[in-house]
Design a protein around this motif. Structure first.
Motif, PDB file in Angstrom:
ATOM      1  N   HIS A  50       0.838  -1.200   0.000  1.00  0.00           N
ATOM      2  CA  HIS A  50       0.000   0.000   0.000  1.00  0.00           C
ATOM      3  C   HIS A  50       0.875   1.252   0.000  1.00  0.00           C
ATOM      4  O   HIS A  50       1.932   1.287   0.643  1.00  0.00           O
ATOM      5  N   PRO A  51       0.444   2.317  -0.693  1.00  0.00           N
ATOM      6  CA  PRO A  51       1.244   3.547  -0.738  1.00  0.00           C
ATOM      7  C   PRO A  51       1.191   4.320   0.577  1.00  0.00           C
ATOM      8  O   PRO A  51       0.143   4.377   1.230  1.00  0.00           O
ATOM      9  N   GLN A  52       2.308   4.885   0.964  1.00  0.00           N
ATOM     10  CA  GLN A  52       2.376   5.796   2.098  1.00  0.00           C
ATOM     11  C   GLN A  52       2.198   7.231   1.618  1.00  0.00           C
ATOM     12  O   GLN A  52       2.306   7.532   0.424  1.00  0.00           O
ATOM     13  N   VAL A  53       1.991   8.115   2.562  1.00  0.00           N
ATOM     14  CA  VAL A  53       1.796   9.514   2.223  1.00  0.00           C
ATOM     15  C   VAL A  53       3.074  10.149   1.668  1.00  0.00           C
ATOM     16  O   VAL A  53       3.015  11.154   0.949  1.00  0.00           O
ATOM     17  N   ASP A  54       4.233   9.550   1.953  1.00  0.00           N
ATOM     18  CA  ASP A  54       5.508  10.132   1.540  1.00  0.00           C
ATOM     19  C   ASP A  54       6.061   9.531   0.252  1.00  0.00           C
ATOM     20  O   ASP A  54       7.212   9.790  -0.118  1.00  0.00           O
ATOM     21  N   GLY A  55       5.273   8.716  -0.440  1.00  0.00           N
ATOM     22  CA  GLY A  55       5.735   8.123  -1.684  1.00  0.00           C
ATOM     23  C   GLY A  55       6.342   6.742  -1.540  1.00  0.00           C
ATOM     24  O   GLY A  55       6.534   6.036  -2.543  1.00  0.00           O
TER      25      GLY A  55
ATOM     26  N   LEU B 215       6.982  -0.847   7.451  1.00  0.00           N
ATOM     27  CA  LEU B 215       6.800   0.517   6.960  1.00  0.00           C
ATOM     28  C   LEU B 215       8.013   0.988   6.156  1.00  0.00           C
ATOM     29  O   LEU B 215       9.089   0.404   6.218  1.00  0.00           O
ATOM     30  N   ASP B 216       7.805   2.079   5.415  1.00  0.00           N
ATOM     31  CA  ASP B 216       8.895   2.876   4.829  1.00  0.00           C
ATOM     32  C   ASP B 216       9.725   2.120   3.795  1.00  0.00           C
ATOM     33  O   ASP B 216      10.964   2.225   3.757  1.00  0.00           O
ATOM     34  N   VAL B 217       9.049   1.385   2.927  1.00  0.00           N
ATOM     35  CA  VAL B 217       9.772   0.603   1.915  1.00  0.00           C
ATOM     36  C   VAL B 217       9.792   1.390   0.606  1.00  0.00           C
ATOM     37  O   VAL B 217       8.741   1.776   0.073  1.00  0.00           O
ATOM     38  N   ALA B 218      10.986   1.629   0.088  1.00  0.00           N
ATOM     39  CA  ALA B 218      11.114   2.313  -1.197  1.00  0.00           C
ATOM     40  C   ALA B 218      10.561   1.428  -2.312  1.00  0.00           C
ATOM     41  O   ALA B 218      10.608   0.192  -2.234  1.00  0.00           O
TER      42      ALA B 218
END
Length: 552
Positions: free
Chosen positions: A340-345, A389-392
């Motif tokens: 799923h996309p995060q708010v930070d891209g 979380l926070d996966v490029a």
């Protein structure tokens, strides 16, 4: 706190402290009054860990040690028919379940790796993700507890008040602060409550356990309807984003859904309001009978209007603004499994352990994958799942492939693997009468084989006793452990729901499914639903309107 009491006189005979009823009325109230459960840590470190299991007196062993996350586990080989007939000391093994509280479901990479290492070294590799966003270890020896505490606390974790008549772990959205559609991030309030109130003797002797949830997710991802107090993200037309206040939910043998107080709580006020609700429970909660000591019974007697008046007048000293109801959550699943996309891209990746069962070595391997993906944060969910979380974008495929190679399904997770939960069960729990974890895992495997194309959301919750740790009354298919002729089986609850239309499931009286017949039963009911459902109809909606014959 003001001195004037405005609570209804009809509630003055239940052992409430607010009315100076301080005489202990049962054994639990007695040991809590004799010595605060928080004090047992010193004895564990200085005496019990050195002198061994036999040195622990009963009030500490089966009472106060819970204040530090420790329960004796069930002695192996005792069948479910003896659960209610044996004395506590006959059920006790000389090993402990140790519950690590993960407030908000949050784990750093160092914390995840530490739990994995502790499980491997001290817990025979056991580790279960619970539906309270905790991780539980088993086979823990009393002599190892101080060292386990030392290592946990070195990375910012604790077992303090993970169990007992205290404010337990605070549930939070596993995607707080990163979800693209989040209403408000409740994490700052969780941090203040944890830092300011957990371990405070003013709140360490409650009538029973107290459960909290704080989430600003529009997906209602912390089961707010069944917590003692919940703060649910809303947008006030004048005051902006904040929280709607819910109080008095809990399941077990007398399930009740929480009630809205109609009050709007800004983020900065959440800790004070939380303390006020806990204070009401401490002072007005029923202590005479253990089975009436949850906050839900006080709410049932008072109602939300009186509760709000007491909260505002006696505990806050101010009125709360009226606020809007939470918007209905989007249809579909809310377990965060998938990419799923995060708010930070960047992206968050949700994986599905089967019925929450993992292991220490597996956690260590997950930590390696998380590090390789460039992330430092993992979250646990109330559905017994985990989220990275926070996966490029360029790291997503490698992480998904690595997780699925470990058996933690992401894109390939079936509806049964995503939707099946199980409590600890008879393997370790002294209250259970049937097996749950292994039974649930086998059920998932068999349903995937029998119904490979079934894709509708379906929750199947297995519980080893009536206490509903696995939320059987609010599952599509809730299975409560029961014995029939000495053989393991399950009583069936159908059509429970949380979210768009929260309600308790219906019980099919007289229907008990033998453990070995579970796959056939679930296949039969799921197939009937698939054939008879209306367009857009959920299983819970169908189960409530279906003829009883179709549910057997």
């Amino acid at each position: 706190m003001a001195q004037t009491r405005i609570a209804p006189p009809a509630t003055k005979n239940e052992g409430q402290w607010a009315f100076d009823q301080r005489e202990p009325l049962n054994a639990n109230e007695q040991f809590k009054q004799d010595d605060d459960g928080l004090n047992v840590r010193q004895r564990i470190e200085d005496v019990y860990s050195r002198e061994g299991f036999a040195s622990i007196p009963g009030q500490d062993l089966r009472g106060r040690m819970r204040w530090w996350g420790l329960y004796t586990q069930r002695k192996p080989g005792i069948d479910g028919g003896k659960t209610a007939t044996l004395e506590p000391h006959e059920l006790d093994d000389e090993y402990f379940m140790l519950r690590v509280r993960c407030d908000g479901g949050r784990l750093s990479l160092a914390q995840l790796r530490t739990i994995g290492e502790l499980s491997t070294e001290f817990g025979r590799g056991t580790a279960d993700v619970t539906d309270r966003q905790n991780i539980q270890l088993h086979w823990v020896r009393i002599k190892d507890v101080p060292e386990i505490w030392r290592r946990l606390e070195a990375v910012g974790l604790t077992t303090q008040e993970a169990c007992g008549d205290v404010p337990r772990v605070i549930l939070g959205s596993p995607v707080a602060g990163v979800a693209a559609d989040e209403i408000i991030d409740g994490t700052p309030a969780i941090d203040i409550i944890q830092g300011q109130y957990i371990g405070d003797p003013a709140y360490s002797n409650l009538p029973r356990k107290f459960k909290t949830a704080i989430s600003g997710s529009p997906h209602h991802d912390v089961v707010h309807e069944i917590n003692d107090v919940s703060f649910v993200g809303v947008v006030h037309p004048e005051l902006g984003a904040g929280f709607d206040l819910w109080v008095g939910g809990a399941l077990a043998a007398n399930p009740m859904l929480a009630k809205r107080l109609g009050a709007f709580v800004p983020l900065e006020d959440v800790p004070d309001v939380w303390a006020g609700v806990v204070g009401i429970f401490r002072d007005y909660g029923y202590r005479r009978l253990r089975n009436r000591a949850r906050l839900k019974f006080l709410m049932a007697d008072w109602g939300p209007q009186v509760f709000r008046e007491v909260l505002e007048q006696e505990y806050l000293g101010r009125r709360l603004a009226d606020g809007p109801e939470p918007a209905a959550p989007p249809l579909g699943r809310r377990d965060h499994v998938g990419v799923h996309p995060q708010v930070d891209g960047r992206f968050y990746v949700g994986a599905a352990p089967t019925v929450g069962r993992i292991s220490g070595p597996l956690l260590t391997e997950v930590a390696d994958l998380v590090e390789q993906a460039g992330s430092g944060r993992v979250r646990l969910t109330v559905e017994q799942k985990l989220v990275v979380l926070d996966v490029a974008a360029e790291q997503v495929d490698a992480l998904v492939d690595g997780l699925e190679a470990l058996g933690l399904q992401v894109r390939s997770a079936s509806t049964f693997r995503r939707g099946t939960m199980a409590c600890t069960g008879i393997e370790f729990c002294k209250l259970a009468i049937v097996e749950t974890k292994a039974r649930g895992a086998a059920l998932v495997d068999e349903l995937e084989r029998r119904l490979p194309t079934f894709e509708h959301p379906l929750t199947i919750n297995l519980n080893g006793c009536p206490n509903s740790c696995a939320r059987i009354q609010v599952a599509d298919i809730g299975l409560k452990g029961a014995l029939a002729g000495g053989e393991e089986g399950y009583q069936v609850h159908l059509g429970g729901s949380l979210g768009v239309d929260s309600h308790l499931g219906r019980t099919l009286r007289g229907l008990r499914i033998a453990a070995e017949d579970l796959p056939e039963y679930v296949e039969r009911v799921a197939t009937r639903f698939d054939h008879a459902r209306l367009e857009g109809e959920s299983f819970a909606e169908w189960a409530l309107r279906a003829d009883e014959a179709d549910l057997r």
